[in-house]
Write an enzyme that holds these catalytic residues in place. Structure first.
Site, PDB file in Angstrom:
ATOM      1  N   ARG A 168      -9.408   4.160  -3.134  1.00 47.45           N
ATOM      2  CA  ARG A 168      -8.530   5.287  -2.831  1.00 47.45           C
ATOM      3  C   ARG A 168      -7.888   5.838  -4.107  1.00 47.45           C
ATOM      4  O   ARG A 168      -6.972   6.666  -4.045  1.00 47.45           O
ATOM      5  CB  ARG A 168      -7.454   4.842  -1.829  1.00 47.45           C
ATOM      6  CG  ARG A 168      -6.865   5.987  -1.001  1.00 47.45           C
ATOM      7  CD  ARG A 168      -6.156   5.483   0.255  1.00 47.45           C
ATOM      8  NE  ARG A 168      -5.174   4.449  -0.021  1.00 47.45           N
ATOM      9  CZ  ARG A 168      -3.897   4.673  -0.326  1.00 47.45           C
ATOM     10  NH1 ARG A 168      -3.438   5.907  -0.398  1.00 47.45           N
ATOM     11  NH2 ARG A 168      -3.078   3.666  -0.548  1.00 47.45           N
ATOM     12  N   LYS A 169      -8.382   5.408  -5.254  1.00 45.91           N
ATOM     13  CA  LYS A 169      -7.880   5.893  -6.539  1.00 45.91           C
ATOM     14  C   LYS A 169      -8.596   7.197  -6.888  1.00 45.91           C
ATOM     15  O   LYS A 169      -9.530   7.224  -7.689  1.00 45.91           O
ATOM     16  CB  LYS A 169      -8.083   4.839  -7.624  1.00 45.91           C
ATOM     17  CG  LYS A 169      -7.296   3.552  -7.364  1.00 45.91           C
ATOM     18  CD  LYS A 169      -7.626   2.481  -8.383  1.00 45.91           C
ATOM     19  CE  LYS A 169      -6.858   1.198  -8.097  1.00 45.91           C
ATOM     20  NZ  LYS A 169      -7.209   0.099  -9.026  1.00 45.91           N
ATOM     21  N   THR A 170      -8.149   8.267  -6.240  1.00 48.98           N
ATOM     22  CA  THR A 170      -8.783   9.561  -6.397  1.00 48.98           C
ATOM     23  C   THR A 170      -7.780  10.579  -6.938  1.00 48.98           C
ATOM     24  O   THR A 170      -6.579  10.327  -6.975  1.00 48.98           O
ATOM     25  CB  THR A 170      -9.332  10.055  -5.047  1.00 48.98           C
ATOM     26  OG1 THR A 170      -8.269  10.061  -4.085  1.00 48.98           O
ATOM     27  CG2 THR A 170     -10.453   9.152  -4.547  1.00 48.98           C
TER      28      THR A 170
END
Length: 299
Positions: free
Chosen positions: A138-140
């Site tokens: 979820r590191k976007t």
């Protein structure tokens, strides 16, 4: 999964809204250069100037649809790019074509970069004989998640949860706030009900066993060194064979093979979206009937 079919995952209204927001960000007011270029019918060739995997066609189309231009593609989604390659042709009024140019190139460069990194990671993992899932995280980039998650899929990786509603993931801070692993998992199970899985981040075998006993569907072994990871995963699987094991934390393309093992089901890499180099594309106008060239040529 066939990359060509992945466009079906993208709701047309969402594509249009994203494209409109990106264009408004780039030109919220007067477009002074429109007076320079005029509105004559024009055409431009999209060139790929670096190797990698082509990804982002639906977003590219949506951007140019917003400015009344049409795109004709020469290469399918997921193609391996060998520079210098003709990728697509865009036609429309000159001022509209150039209004969409930078926004479309920025998106395509980044989406293709994520797909290229994902493809490289999957190829590296498969080269070890491992058959588990290579996944993103979820590191976007805020506001750009759909593009990056889509790029992961085109590259052959799993996108992992799209947002907080896709999986109930109990992280270390949740455990701290809840007062322990068992309490955190119990609360997560109630929140998840029957429709969602529960994953728990663990820093030791003891925590992993406690999470599995409390009802976790998956255990995330975070920031384990490979020599610690595999015995821990093996011990957990021996007692809870149906609990999925994910490895994450500091995994790179170079170190990925060390994390592949028979007791690991998923390996997630934040670098696939956080550190993927953008590919190099250019969009060059050319005169009707002339031979398109990838670099500006003035007489």
């Amino acid at each position: 999964m066939d990359p060509e079919g992945l466009a079906l995952l993208l709701p047309p209204a969402t594509l249009a809204a994203l494209a409109e927001s990106w264009l408004r960000e780039d030109c919220p007011g007067l477009n002074h250069m429109a007076l320079v270029t005029g509105a004559a019918p024009s055409q431009a060739m999209l060139w790929a100037k670096s190797p990698g995997v082509l990804a982002g066609r639906p977003f590219f189309d949506a951007i140019f649809a917003q400015v009344n231009c049409q795109v004709s593609w020469f290469l399918p989604e997921g193609s391996k790019l060998v520079p210098v390659a003709k990728v697509a042709e865009v036609r429309g009024p000159a001022h509209c074509l150039l209004l969409g140019e930078r926004v479309a190139l920025n998106m395509l460069a980044r989406c293709s970069g994520v797909a290229s990194a994902a493809a490289a990671a999957v190829e590296t993992a498969r080269g070890t004989g491992w058959a588990g899932h290579v996944a993103g995280t979820r590191k976007t980039t805020p506001g750009f998640r759909l593009v990056e998650k889509y790029g992961l899929l085109v590259g052959g990786a799993a996108s992992h949860r799209y947002d907080l509603g896709g999986l109930v993931m109990v992280k270390d801070n949740h455990v701290m706030a809840a007062g322990g692993v068992e309490k955190a998992v119990r609360g997560a199970r109630q929140a998840a009900d029957f429709s969602l899985k529960v994953e728990v981040e663990c820093s030791s075998l003891q925590e992993a066993v406690e999470a599995a006993e409390a009802g976790a569907d998956l255990v995330l072994l975070d920031n384990f060194r490979p020599e610690e990871l595999h015995p821990t995963a093996a011990a957990l699987k021996a007692r809870f064979p149906n609990v999925g094991v994910e490895a994450s934390g500091g995994v790179t393309l170079d170190s990925l093979p060390q994390f592949c093992g028979p007791h690991i089901d998923v390996i997630s890499l934040g670098m696939l979206t956080q550190a993927a180099p953008a590919l190099d594309f250019s969009l060059k106008l050319f005169a009707e009937g002339a031979t398109p060239v990838p670099y500006a040529r003035r007489s």
